[in-house]
Design a protein around this motif. Sequence first.
Motif, short mmCIF file in Angstrom:
data_model
loop_
_atom_site.label_atom_id
_atom_site.label_comp_id
_atom_site.label_asym_id
_atom_site.label_seq_id
_atom_site.Cartn_x
_atom_site.Cartn_y
_atom_site.Cartn_z
N GLY A 74 58.81 -2.98 61.68
CA GLY A 74 59.96 -2.13 61.90
C GLY A 74 59.83 -0.85 61.09
O GLY A 74 58.99 -0.76 60.19
N PRO A 75 60.63 0.15 61.39
CA PRO A 75 60.53 1.41 60.67
C PRO A 75 60.81 1.29 59.17
O PRO A 75 60.17 1.99 58.37
N VAL B 249 58.20 11.88 58.42
CA VAL B 249 58.96 12.34 59.58
C VAL B 249 59.06 11.16 60.53
O VAL B 249 58.05 10.59 60.93
N LEU B 250 60.28 10.78 60.87
CA LEU B 250 60.53 9.65 61.74
C LEU B 250 60.91 10.19 63.12
O LEU B 250 61.84 10.98 63.24
N VAL B 251 60.16 9.81 64.14
CA VAL B 251 60.36 10.31 65.51
C VAL B 251 60.85 9.18 66.40
O VAL B 251 60.07 8.29 66.75
N PRO B 252 62.14 9.20 66.79
CA PRO B 252 62.64 8.17 67.70
C PRO B 252 62.09 8.40 69.11
O PRO B 252 62.33 9.45 69.71
N LEU C 2 56.43 6.88 64.34
CA LEU C 2 57.01 6.78 65.67
C LEU C 2 57.84 5.51 65.74
O LEU C 2 57.41 4.46 65.29
N VAL C 3 59.05 5.62 66.31
CA VAL C 3 59.94 4.46 66.40
C VAL C 3 60.28 4.22 67.86
O VAL C 3 61.01 5.00 68.47
N ALA C 4 59.72 3.15 68.41
CA ALA C 4 60.01 2.76 69.79
C ALA C 4 61.09 1.68 69.79
O ALA C 4 61.33 1.02 68.77
N HIS C 5 61.70 1.50 70.94
CA HIS C 5 62.73 0.47 71.08
C HIS C 5 62.14 -0.90 70.84
O HIS C 5 62.67 -1.69 70.07
N GLY C 6 61.03 -1.21 71.50
CA GLY C 6 60.43 -2.54 71.44
C GLY C 6 60.72 -3.30 72.70
O GLY C 6 61.68 -3.02 73.42
N SER C 7 59.85 -4.25 72.99
CA SER C 7 59.97 -5.04 74.21
C SER C 7 59.26 -6.37 74.02
O SER C 7 58.33 -6.48 73.22
#
Length: 180
Positions: free
Chosen positions: A55-56, A72-75, A14-19
Amino acid sequence: MRPAHLTAEPPVVLVAHGSRDPRAAAATRALARAVAAARPGVPVLPSWLDHTDPGPAAVLRDLAAAGHPGAVLVPLLLTAAYHRKVDVPAAVAAARQGGAAIEVRVTDVLGPADGMVDTRLLAGLRRRLAEAEPGGFDAVVLAAAGTRDFRARGSVGRVAAALGAELGVPCRVSYASAAP
């Protein structure tokens, strides 16, 4: 013969934007645990494009080092804007440049990638609205991070229109930055 530590299905990243807000990373980790619980035996790993590690690219390198042939990379993004078009492919390329021999399939974003608004996204938004204001509301503002990409802004607008239609109230879009 596949080594015992490798699963039949590829790991999910899972790839989140980040904060800067640590609650955002905690929410992404909780989502990864929930997805893993729904897919027993499939590794589900969180990653972030900014503000939080790993990071991814690092996650993909670690999976390759562990012998996984693919992932599998999920944005976890609502639009196919800059992060999906530039940052996600750059992370995959960075993993490979770092020597990771891994096939990576990148999924669509969570928002309307094909022009249609997924009913599950609308259901999630309705749940969050009910949690925030159980007694109801007479209008909704759908706040988004913002983008200069007009197609991405159009997809946010489609989500707002679909949500407003489902709720029977006006729903307008507001952006934090990079868009009017």
